[in-house]
Design a protein around this motif. Sequence first.
Motif, short mmCIF file in Angstrom:
data_model
loop_
_atom_site.label_atom_id
_atom_site.label_comp_id
_atom_site.label_asym_id
_atom_site.label_seq_id
_atom_site.Cartn_x
_atom_site.Cartn_y
_atom_site.Cartn_z
N TRP A 154 0.76 -1.09 -0.01
CA TRP A 154 0.05 -0.16 -0.02
C TRP A 154 0.74 1.18 0.25
O TRP A 154 2.02 1.15 0.34
CB TRP A 154 -0.98 -0.07 1.25
CG TRP A 154 -0.35 0.19 2.60
CD1 TRP A 154 -0.14 1.54 3.37
CD2 TRP A 154 0.11 -0.77 3.50
NE1 TRP A 154 0.30 1.37 4.20
CE2 TRP A 154 0.61 -0.23 4.61
CE3 TRP A 154 0.35 -2.13 3.35
CZ2 TRP A 154 1.15 -0.67 5.72
CZ3 TRP A 154 0.86 -2.69 4.46
CH2 TRP A 154 1.11 -2.16 5.43
N LYS A 155 0.31 2.23 -0.38
CA LYS A 155 0.86 3.52 -0.56
C LYS A 155 -0.21 4.71 -0.20
O LYS A 155 -1.22 4.64 -0.57
CB LYS A 155 1.40 3.96 -2.20
CG LYS A 155 2.05 5.11 -2.38
CD LYS A 155 3.64 5.16 -1.78
CE LYS A 155 4.18 6.56 -2.13
NZ LYS A 155 5.41 6.43 -1.74
N SER A 156 0.40 5.89 0.57
CA SER A 156 -0.35 6.89 0.74
C SER A 156 0.21 8.22 0.49
O SER A 156 1.60 8.40 0.38
CB SER A 156 -0.47 6.87 2.37
OG SER A 156 -1.09 5.67 3.02
N GLY A 157 -0.74 9.08 0.19
CA GLY A 157 -0.23 10.60 -0.32
C GLY A 157 -1.30 11.47 -0.60
O GLY A 157 -2.50 10.90 -0.59
N ALA A 158 -0.94 12.58 -0.73
CA ALA A 158 -2.07 13.59 -1.06
C ALA A 158 -2.29 13.65 -2.24
O ALA A 158 -3.58 14.02 -2.80
CB ALA A 158 -1.38 15.07 -0.57
N GLN A 159 -1.65 13.36 -3.46
CA GLN A 159 -1.94 13.25 -4.92
C GLN A 159 -1.98 11.85 -5.43
O GLN A 159 -1.27 10.84 -5.23
CB GLN A 159 -0.69 13.94 -5.82
CG GLN A 159 -0.40 15.44 -5.42
CD GLN A 159 -1.50 16.27 -5.56
OE1 GLN A 159 -2.46 16.20 -6.47
NE2 GLN A 159 -1.73 17.04 -4.65
N VAL A 160 -3.39 11.44 -5.60
CA VAL A 160 -3.70 10.09 -6.18
C VAL A 160 -3.02 9.72 -7.32
O VAL A 160 -2.55 8.55 -7.36
CB VAL A 160 -5.33 9.94 -6.57
CG1 VAL A 160 -5.69 8.61 -7.00
CG2 VAL A 160 -6.20 10.51 -5.05
N GLU A 161 -2.64 10.68 -8.13
CA GLU A 161 -1.84 10.24 -9.43
C GLU A 161 -0.57 9.74 -9.21
O GLU A 161 -0.09 8.45 -9.74
CB GLU A 161 -1.96 11.50 -10.47
CG GLU A 161 -3.16 11.71 -10.91
CD GLU A 161 -4.01 12.80 -10.23
OE1 GLU A 161 -3.35 13.17 -9.03
OE2 GLU A 161 -4.97 12.99 -10.51
N GLU A 162 0.21 10.41 -8.29
CA GLU A 162 1.32 9.82 -7.54
C GLU A 162 1.54 8.57 -7.10
O GLU A 162 2.46 7.88 -7.25
CB GLU A 162 2.10 10.96 -6.68
CG GLU A 162 2.37 12.43 -7.41
CD GLU A 162 2.88 13.45 -6.55
OE1 GLU A 162 3.26 13.13 -5.39
OE2 GLU A 162 3.08 14.85 -7.06
#
Length: 218
Positions: A154-162
Amino acid sequence: MILARLKYFLDLNDLLDGAQYGFRRGHGTTDQVLYMCQKIRDAQNNKPTNHSIAVFLDLSKAFDRVWKHKLIIKLHEYGRINGRALAWIHDFLGRRAIRVKYNNTLSDSYKISQGVPQGSVLSPILFAIYLTGIEELLTRRCEVGIFADDIVLWKSGAQVEEIESDVNLALGDLREFADHHKLILNANKSYVSFFLQQTKNCIITNLELGSMDKISVP
């Protein structure tokens, strides 16, 4: 006896991937689930809110597809196992055959050249060693949890595309690892889940295990 000594040696020298929780003392599926849920909740509590994408992966007939010679190499290189112990495990994995009994009739013997024996107490720990190195590979881009042959990244971040880009790159690394170990990732039994605070303009449909293998969105 061999299993007890092997586990003690691996744990003492910290030789297994830390993300591997399968069949290890003090580790369980509950620990993995709680850790992943907490990481995703922490991401959502960030300002600005971070979204998360998780991919749950299935390995087809994982124990049956273990490449015996590759396993022996990894036991020596990663597990630091050599001498009589390595020779014993090599002999344990070889010279195996199966027969099928139907009613009162037995089939001819069929030689098994690869895989680890189903039902053996040694097979889970040998498979864990076979997957050694996968955590280092995947954590360059994502977080990962492993229980025997079940994998979640899994990956988390503010920008979905990234996030999508990093997850796809991690899936590419995983596909390469699987190819080098003669394992098969089953796209039909693998799923992606989205943990998004707002769903508008956040629909993602192009996560892939390969150029032809789309991952299902439940």
